[in-house]
Scaffold this active site. Sequence first.
Site, mmCIF file in Angstrom:
data_model
loop_
_atom_site.group_PDB
_atom_site.id
_atom_site.type_symbol
_atom_site.label_atom_id
_atom_site.label_comp_id
_atom_site.label_asym_id
_atom_site.label_seq_id
_atom_site.Cartn_x
_atom_site.Cartn_y
_atom_site.Cartn_z
ATOM 1 N N TYR A 3 -1.504 -3.544 10.596
ATOM 2 C CA TYR A 3 -2.614 -3.373 11.538
ATOM 3 C C TYR A 3 -3.468 -4.633 11.620
ATOM 4 O O TYR A 3 -3.932 -5.160 10.603
ATOM 5 C CB TYR A 3 -3.462 -2.204 11.066
ATOM 6 C CG TYR A 3 -4.385 -1.612 12.099
ATOM 7 C CD1 TYR A 3 -3.908 -0.718 13.044
ATOM 8 C CD2 TYR A 3 -5.740 -1.912 12.104
ATOM 9 C CE1 TYR A 3 -4.759 -0.141 13.978
ATOM 10 C CE2 TYR A 3 -6.594 -1.344 13.021
ATOM 11 C CZ TYR A 3 -6.098 -0.460 13.972
ATOM 12 O OH TYR A 3 -6.935 0.104 14.882
ATOM 13 N N SER A 27 2.827 -0.457 6.460
ATOM 14 C CA SER A 27 1.689 0.227 7.069
ATOM 15 C C SER A 27 1.956 0.483 8.553
ATOM 16 O O SER A 27 2.872 1.223 8.908
ATOM 17 C CB SER A 27 0.413 -0.570 6.819
ATOM 18 O OG SER A 27 -0.728 0.144 7.219
ATOM 19 N N GLN A 28 1.195 -0.127 9.463
ATOM 20 C CA GLN A 28 1.484 0.024 10.884
ATOM 21 C C GLN A 28 2.938 -0.317 11.165
ATOM 22 O O GLN A 28 3.628 0.382 11.927
ATOM 23 C CB GLN A 28 0.570 -0.883 11.702
ATOM 24 C CG GLN A 28 0.903 -0.919 13.185
ATOM 25 C CD GLN A 28 0.023 -1.891 13.944
ATOM 26 O OE1 GLN A 28 -0.916 -1.492 14.615
ATOM 27 N NE2 GLN A 28 0.310 -3.178 13.830
ATOM 28 N N ASP A 47 -3.257 5.386 -2.369
ATOM 29 C CA ASP A 47 -3.479 4.760 -1.065
ATOM 30 C C ASP A 47 -4.544 5.540 -0.296
ATOM 31 O O ASP A 47 -4.336 6.688 0.078
ATOM 32 C CB ASP A 47 -2.157 4.753 -0.300
ATOM 33 C CG ASP A 47 -2.187 3.892 0.950
ATOM 34 O OD1 ASP A 47 -3.282 3.586 1.439
ATOM 35 O OD2 ASP A 47 -1.101 3.536 1.442
ATOM 36 N N HIS A 97 -3.058 0.676 -1.088
ATOM 37 C CA HIS A 97 -2.325 0.368 0.125
ATOM 38 C C HIS A 97 -1.492 -0.905 0.014
ATOM 39 O O HIS A 97 -0.632 -1.156 0.865
ATOM 40 C CB HIS A 97 -3.293 0.267 1.304
ATOM 41 C CG HIS A 97 -2.618 0.322 2.635
ATOM 42 N ND1 HIS A 97 -1.772 1.353 3.001
ATOM 43 C CD2 HIS A 97 -2.653 -0.544 3.701
ATOM 44 C CE1 HIS A 97 -1.320 1.132 4.222
ATOM 45 N NE2 HIS A 97 -1.830 -0.001 4.668
#
Length: 340
Positions: A92, A186-187, A272, A301
């Site tokens: 992100y 993540s993203q 996370d 994370h």
Amino acid sequence: MPLTDLTLAECLALRPDLEEPADLDAFWDSTLDTARAHGTPPRYTLVDTGLVQVATYDAVLPGFAGEPVRGWLHLPADAREPLGCVVEFLGYGRGRGLAHEQVLWANAGYAHFIMDTRGQGWSTAAGDTPDTAPLAGSVPGFLTRGVENPRDHYYRRVFTDAVRCVEAVRAHPAVDPEKVVVTGVSQGGGIALAVAALTPGLAGVMPDVPFLCDIRRAVRVAGLPPYTEVAEYLSLHRDRTGTVLTTLSYLDAALLAARATAPALFSIAMMDEVCPPSTCFAAYHRYGGPKDLRVYEFNGHEGGGGHHRREQLTWVRELLTTPRPADADAPPTPHAPQLA
């Protein structure tokens, strides 16, 4: 950094009943068919990075509505035949960065494509990938951009960019189209899951601490952005909860994951606060293909970091050098998770 979500035992037993739109498949079939009608040819321009063992190309590929999506294509400099390829989607707020920055996969002997994420990151000398449909009314960030209608949503455009980029890369003469693996953190992990669901014939997928999974739960339990963008939006627009969550269900990688069939290596971090582990496990449990998992019990994370990258290098090598069994389409038996 304490546990803020379910325990590992609870996550392993979790089988969430997610609300799936009845027209989810039709929505994505129509979206991708429309994008494929724009036949802009890819462009690859060799750039001088100062590296002698990796050849890097500035790539401009057709994405959503045929709009140009930039990326870097890295190839081992001595490559003489089509290679297995790792296609990477970014976290992100990140763009593709500088041409010389991410060359691990090329140094391991693979082609490596890094997709710039529209509207994110920062401009380079070669330019970046703007988002062509900024919509008013969102809180800062991308998760609520176009959140009143799935056809307007930002991630409809991003997922389409990603699928179209994979299709273009598979057609590159330096890439073996049967040996393409998608990955991201993540993203990027959420995008990779969506691509695995929407692109038949991939060799594998490696989603790390994936975002955009079980979004209905995530926006209620995540302690840190980006999911908090949705909570903030709904705190202002109190009468739009149903509309917003319905829109986001069309972009939910945990729902799409059930349609994927390629072998998968997941990573999930139990502390996370950005992508709560229960939401990542929702995607893992629903994933439709053979799957393996690495759990990092005491990480947030950042996940497995370099330790997990080593796991990925081993997994990809074995995946792309082992013949696919004749019964590869049989119902998968998940491996027991490995704890780190």
